[in-house]
Design an enzyme around this catalytic site. Sequence first.
Site, PDB file in Angstrom:
ATOM      1  NE  ARG A 206      -0.270   0.414   4.967  1.00 47.01           N
ATOM      2  CZ  ARG A 206      -0.756   0.613   6.174  1.00 47.01           C
ATOM      3  NH1 ARG A 206      -2.064   0.708   6.371  1.00 47.01           N
ATOM      4  NH2 ARG A 206       0.041   0.725   7.227  1.00 47.01           N
ATOM      5  CD  GLN A 258      -0.397   0.651  14.950  1.00 48.08           C
ATOM      6  OE1 GLN A 258      -0.101   0.656  13.756  1.00 48.08           O
ATOM      7  NE2 GLN A 258      -1.653   0.601  15.355  1.00 48.08           N
ATOM      8  CG  HIS A 286      -6.276   6.404   5.489  1.00 40.99           C
ATOM      9  ND1 HIS A 286      -5.503   5.416   6.041  1.00 40.99           N
ATOM     10  CD2 HIS A 286      -7.026   6.903   6.511  1.00 40.99           C
ATOM     11  CE1 HIS A 286      -5.776   5.302   7.328  1.00 40.99           C
ATOM     12  NE2 HIS A 286      -6.701   6.200   7.644  1.00 40.99           N
TER      13      HIS A 286
HETATM   14  O1  LIG Z   1      -0.487   0.896  10.058  1.00 41.04           O
HETATM   15  C1  LIG Z   1      -1.698   0.878  10.347  1.00 41.04           C
HETATM   16  N1  LIG Z   1      -2.069   0.775  11.648  1.00 41.04           N
HETATM   17  C2  LIG Z   1      -3.373   0.749  12.040  1.00 41.04           C
HETATM   18  O2  LIG Z   1      -3.687   0.646  13.243  1.00 41.04           O
HETATM   19  C3  LIG Z   1      -4.350   0.814  11.030  1.00 41.04           C
HETATM   20  N2  LIG Z   1      -5.707   0.814  11.055  1.00 41.04           N
HETATM   21  C4  LIG Z   1      -6.120   0.937   9.773  1.00 41.04           C
HETATM   22  O3  LIG Z   1      -7.323   0.967   9.428  1.00 41.04           O
HETATM   23  N3  LIG Z   1      -5.066   1.004   8.921  1.00 41.04           N
HETATM   24  C5  LIG Z   1      -3.943   0.935   9.684  1.00 41.04           C
HETATM   25  N4  LIG Z   1      -2.633   0.966   9.364  1.00 41.04           N
END
Ligand SMILES: O=c1[nH]c(=O)c2[nH]c(=O)[nH]c2[nH]1
Length: 331
Positions: A206, A258, A286
């Site tokens: 992505r 994270q 996003h």
């Molecule tokens: O790296 C991500 N962490 C998330 O906690 C999360 N939640 C989500 O909908 N997309 C992502 N991407």
Amino acid sequence: MGLYASSLSFRILYSCFSSIFQLHHSQFNMSALAAARYGKDNVRVCKVHRDEKTGIQTIVEMTVCVLLEGDIETSYTKADNSVVVATDSIKNTIFITAKQNPVNPPELFGSILGTHFIEKYSHIHAAHVNIVTHRWVRLDIDGKSHPHSFIKPGSETRNVQVDVIEGKGIEINSSIKGLTVLKSTGSQFWGFVRDEYTTLKETWDRLLSTDVAANWQWRLFTGLADVKTHSEKFNAAWEAARAITLKTFAEDNSASVQATMYKMGEQILAAVPLLDTVGYALPNIHFFEVDLSWHKGIKNTGKDAEVYAPQSNPNGLIKCTVGRSGQKAKL
Ligand SMILES: O=c1[nH]c(=O)c2[nH]c(=O)[nH]c2[nH]1
């Protein structure tokens, strides 16, 4: 008669109200000043350094806030201005201190400025200095760095919060804000909770974009002399934090925001021994795939995705503080 009646009722009402009012002030006044600080915010300062020998000039643009605490209660509770260092004087002091001292690194300038206030005024016991340094980068002209022209490449800032507290020391938190990055591959997100609330598809590839807010908390400095002893470490730490953030963002095959931000934090802690903690706040900006299959069967999802729809909101927001083991972060 009417007038008398209304004036009488006015007097009765007034005496009622005033006795309630006085009671309120004498016997039922339970309020007290719980906390107070004041000062000047948004003081914009630009300092030019001119190297006469080389002809190379350097600029620093910053926005400064100084808030003072101390024995200033009576200025709030008794209208006593004798304890007030005017915010206008605080602004003047910021300019004079910038003229008489280096403004780089900002951690040192903030410590010099804050220490001035607690040393100059015996009733001021803490000075809270916030400095936002705006990013100006020397221009490259015909492949050569120009001696006195600069470009602002974006909204990135280098910030410090310096709290000079009498009898305690100097607390310094340094940070980078507004460093916007994007990678077009090398980011995955799968294996997350799937239940009746889930619509998000798992992805092994992505786009990932964020506005980096990273901060690093220095161990407590005992005072200005201690800050001066370590003054060469501040720019080095900023450079390391920025470089580690960008390199890890680019090179990590990210399992999630994270996991990637934690890797950044642990490397910065390893690189700068004087830090207690490193914190990140990363929005997940996003970029959605656009399904165009409705138009002549165009393939634009999964491995065929090329055209994306950037989203301004809502965005994920992922935060963490990384400490040294043995000092578990408060979750
Ligand atoms: O790296 C991500 N962490 C998330 O906690 C999360 N939640 C989500 O909908 N997309 C992502 N991407």
